[in-house]
Design a protein around this motif. Structure first.
Motif, PDB file in Angstrom:
ATOM      1  N   THR A 139       0.848  -1.205   0.000  1.00 55.04           N
ATOM      2  CA  THR A 139       0.000   0.000   0.000  1.00 55.04           C
ATOM      3  C   THR A 139       0.877   1.245   0.000  1.00 55.04           C
ATOM      4  O   THR A 139       1.848   1.323   0.758  1.00 55.04           O
ATOM      5  N   LEU A 140       0.522   2.191  -0.841  1.00 55.06           N
ATOM      6  CA  LEU A 140       1.234   3.474  -0.869  1.00 55.06           C
ATOM      7  C   LEU A 140       0.401   4.505  -0.126  1.00 55.06           C
ATOM      8  O   LEU A 140      -0.810   4.618  -0.353  1.00 55.06           O
ATOM      9  N   LYS A 141       1.066   5.247   0.768  1.00 54.58           N
ATOM     10  CA  LYS A 141       0.374   6.336   1.478  1.00 54.58           C
ATOM     11  C   LYS A 141       1.068   7.644   1.128  1.00 54.58           C
ATOM     12  O   LYS A 141       2.278   7.779   1.319  1.00 54.58           O
ATOM     13  N   ILE A 142       0.315   8.598   0.575  1.00 53.09           N
ATOM     14  CA  ILE A 142       0.879   9.908   0.200  1.00 53.09           C
ATOM     15  C   ILE A 142       0.327  10.960   1.161  1.00 53.09           C
ATOM     16  O   ILE A 142      -0.899  11.046   1.357  1.00 53.09           O
ATOM     17  N   ASP A 171     -11.260 -11.686   7.708  1.00 50.15           N
ATOM     18  CA  ASP A 171     -11.512 -10.669   8.741  1.00 50.15           C
ATOM     19  C   ASP A 171     -10.225  -9.932   9.095  1.00 50.15           C
ATOM     20  O   ASP A 171     -10.228  -8.719   9.330  1.00 50.15           O
ATOM     21  N   LYS A 172      -9.107 -10.702   9.132  1.00 49.49           N
ATOM     22  CA  LYS A 172      -7.818 -10.078   9.462  1.00 49.49           C
ATOM     23  C   LYS A 172      -7.482  -8.984   8.444  1.00 49.49           C
ATOM     24  O   LYS A 172      -7.026  -7.899   8.808  1.00 49.49           O
ATOM     25  N   THR A 173      -7.691  -9.278   7.167  1.00 50.48           N
ATOM     26  CA  THR A 173      -7.432  -8.276   6.120  1.00 50.48           C
ATOM     27  C   THR A 173      -8.362  -7.075   6.297  1.00 50.48           C
ATOM     28  O   THR A 173      -7.924  -5.918   6.256  1.00 50.48           O
ATOM     29  N   ASP A 174      -9.639  -7.357   6.517  1.00 55.40           N
ATOM     30  CA  ASP A 174     -10.606  -6.257   6.668  1.00 55.40           C
ATOM     31  C   ASP A 174     -10.285  -5.385   7.879  1.00 55.40           C
ATOM     32  O   ASP A 174     -10.517  -4.171   7.848  1.00 55.40           O
ATOM     33  N   ASP A 175      -9.716  -6.005   8.948  1.00 55.34           N
ATOM     34  CA  ASP A 175      -9.358  -5.201  10.124  1.00 55.34           C
ATOM     35  C   ASP A 175      -8.201  -4.247   9.809  1.00 55.34           C
ATOM     36  O   ASP A 175      -8.159  -3.117  10.306  1.00 55.34           O
ATOM     37  N   VAL A 176      -7.260  -4.699   8.991  1.00 62.13           N
ATOM     38  CA  VAL A 176      -6.124  -3.829   8.639  1.00 62.13           C
ATOM     39  C   VAL A 176      -6.586  -2.708   7.701  1.00 62.13           C
ATOM     40  O   VAL A 176      -6.029  -1.613   7.718  1.00 62.13           O
ATOM     41  N   PHE A 177      -7.594  -3.004   6.880  1.00 61.42           N
ATOM     42  CA  PHE A 177      -8.079  -2.009   5.906  1.00 61.42           C
ATOM     43  C   PHE A 177      -9.550  -1.657   6.194  1.00 61.42           C
ATOM     44  O   PHE A 177     -10.457  -2.132   5.499  1.00 61.42           O
ATOM     45  N   VAL A 215     -11.464   3.806   1.865  1.00 53.98           N
ATOM     46  CA  VAL A 215     -10.682   2.715   2.465  1.00 53.98           C
ATOM     47  C   VAL A 215      -9.455   3.322   3.137  1.00 53.98           C
ATOM     48  O   VAL A 215      -8.800   4.206   2.585  1.00 53.98           O
ATOM     49  N   ASP A 216      -9.150   2.822   4.325  1.00 55.88           N
ATOM     50  CA  ASP A 216      -8.010   3.338   5.088  1.00 55.88           C
ATOM     51  C   ASP A 216      -7.084   2.171   5.442  1.00 55.88           C
ATOM     52  O   ASP A 216      -7.397   1.023   5.173  1.00 55.88           O
ATOM     53  N   ILE A 217      -5.955   2.480   6.051  1.00 57.88           N
ATOM     54  CA  ILE A 217      -5.079   1.409   6.534  1.00 57.88           C
ATOM     55  C   ILE A 217      -4.734   1.680   7.991  1.00 57.88           C
ATOM     56  O   ILE A 217      -4.401   2.813   8.356  1.00 57.88           O
TER      57      ILE A 217
END
Ligand code: KDG
Ligand code: MG
Length: 404
Positions: free
Chosen positions: A21-24, A347-353, A374-376
């Motif tokens: 994931t890229l965060k700007i 669920d683990k993926t959805d919790d991170v995102f 969508v956030d991270i």
């Protein structure tokens, strides 16, 4: 007023599978995120972003999405390819996220507004044999799906594409060196039409059924397959033959009316343009993450619209929730939307995102929060370090390498 990019970083995490994931970040305190996941080749994109794109991004005006896209595409001299285009896609998606957050609008409003209420999605029913697949189909129907992809194991073959132990979260990247599958076209062609025969007998014709051939047939074999399932009214057959040889699609078209979907491994409009302009496909499956982001995907959709080709974006588990969120804003705002693939994340993926999109009765809805929704959760993401994982390879029974 310019919005200055102050920082950009790449976050690699493995909440049940790898995601990049890229965060700007900007001087206004607004940030945007983009998916850069390329299954089995994740770290190549990380390097492309960290070593080559991020240094050129700092200080630029985040408003100038198209100019930044062109700067990275034309400006690099070396064009196209999955690594380059996934990295550019991540930048583009993050910049659209920033623009929409700054405008305090859901992204689809900046893309022309909604063309429909929701996005029809298809789920994946797969089983070791036909009866197991049909049981899975029942579960998807109970969940409200209107469209379902059916895949089944083939007698005499130990494993095949699309059939996994885990039902809701199909994950093909399964080993830290590629595992090997064995393929037989003869066994596949004999068995698979029976799957659709039984499925229509059991469920009737009210639901859309789809099928992925995963690039394994020659053109004439694909033509034969398409013809053999015509009575079962498939929504599409996907990747019937490898699409490097695009002329091959003409031969398939001459023999069957089963609709064709191609494009999940395409990266640019140039990969898709001949198939679209010659009306050799019915659905174009390019994605936000692998085809240069929202800006480029919209150009592909605009070209496809001229030829009555509809979109059907790839949405396997290896496209992160960030890609899924962005895809939904694209899907809801283009007039020639067809369908969206939706393989659920764990669920683990959805919790991170954490995300604003929701599923109801076979449709996904992007939600109305500003941006792509969508956030991270970076703290949580840091708990799941990268795990090397490869996609399998495929061989014929005599050992010849084949398309996976
Ligand atoms: O990473 C590869 C998978 O995303 C791909 O094999 C899944 O073919 C696929 C599909 O249609 O979802
Ligand atoms: Mg596919």
């Amino acid at each position: 007023m310019p919005v200055k990019i102050t920082q950009a970083k790449v976050i690699v995490t493995c909440p049940d599978r790898n995601f990049v994931t890229l965060k700007i970040e900007t001087d206004e305190g607004i940030y945007g995120i983009g998916d850069a996941t390329l299954n089995g080749r994740e770290l190549a994109v990380v390097s492309y972003l960290e070593d080559h794109l991020i240094p050129c991004l700092i200080g630029r005006d985040a408003n100038q999405i198209e100019d930044i896209w062109q700067y990275f595409y034309r400006g690099a001299y070396w064009r196209r390819g999955p690594v380059t285009m996934s990295a550019i896609a991540a930048v583009d998606t993050a910049l659209w996220d920033i623009k929409a957050k700054k405008a305090k609008l859901p992204l689809y409003e900046l893309l022309g507004g909604k063309c429909r209420e929701g996005v029809m999605v298809y789920g994946h029913a797969n089983g070791q044999d036909i009866s197991e697949t049909l049981e899975e189909v029942s579960k998807y129907i109970e969940l409200g799906y209107k469209a379902i992809r059916l895949q089944t194991g083939i007698p005499g073959l130990k494993s095949t594409y699309g059939v996994s132990k885990d039902k809701m979260f199909y994950e093909p990247a399964d080993a830290n060196l590629p595992s090997e599958n064995i393929w037989s076209t003869a066994k596949y062609l004999k068995h698979t039409p029976k799957l659709f025969d039984k499925a229509r007998e059991k469920f009737g014709f009210d639901h859309h059924f789809l099928h992925d051939i995963h690039h394994r047939l020659t053109p004439i074999e694909a033509a034969k397959f398409g013809k053999s399932v015509e009575d079962y009214n498939l929504f599409w057959m996907e990747d019937p033959t490898p699409a490097e040889n695009q002329e091959a699609l003409r031969l398939i078209r001459e023999h069957t009316t089963t609709p064709i979907a191609i494009g999940e491994i395409f990266n640019t409009i140039y990969d898709a343009k001949d198939l679209i302009q010659n009306q050799l496909i019915d659905y174009i499956r390019t994605t936000v993450v692998h085809a240069g982001g929202i800006s480029h995907l919209r150009k592909i959709a605009a070209l496809a619209e001229l030829y009555q080709v509809r979109t059907g974006s790839h949405g396997a588990t290896d496209l992160s929730p960030v890609c899924m969120g962005a895809a939904l804003h694209f899907d809801i705002s283009v007039s020639n939307f067809g369908i969206q693939e939706y393989m659920r994340h764990t669920d683990k993926t959805d919790d991170v995102f954490p995300h604003s999109y929701t599923f109801k009765e076979g449709m996904l809805y992007p939600g109305d929060v500003p941006g792509h929704g969508v956030d991270i959760d970076e703290e949580l993401a840091a708990k799941y370090p990268y795990q090397p994982a490869y996609l399998p390879v495929n061989r014929l029974e005599d050992g010849t390498m084949w398309s996976w």
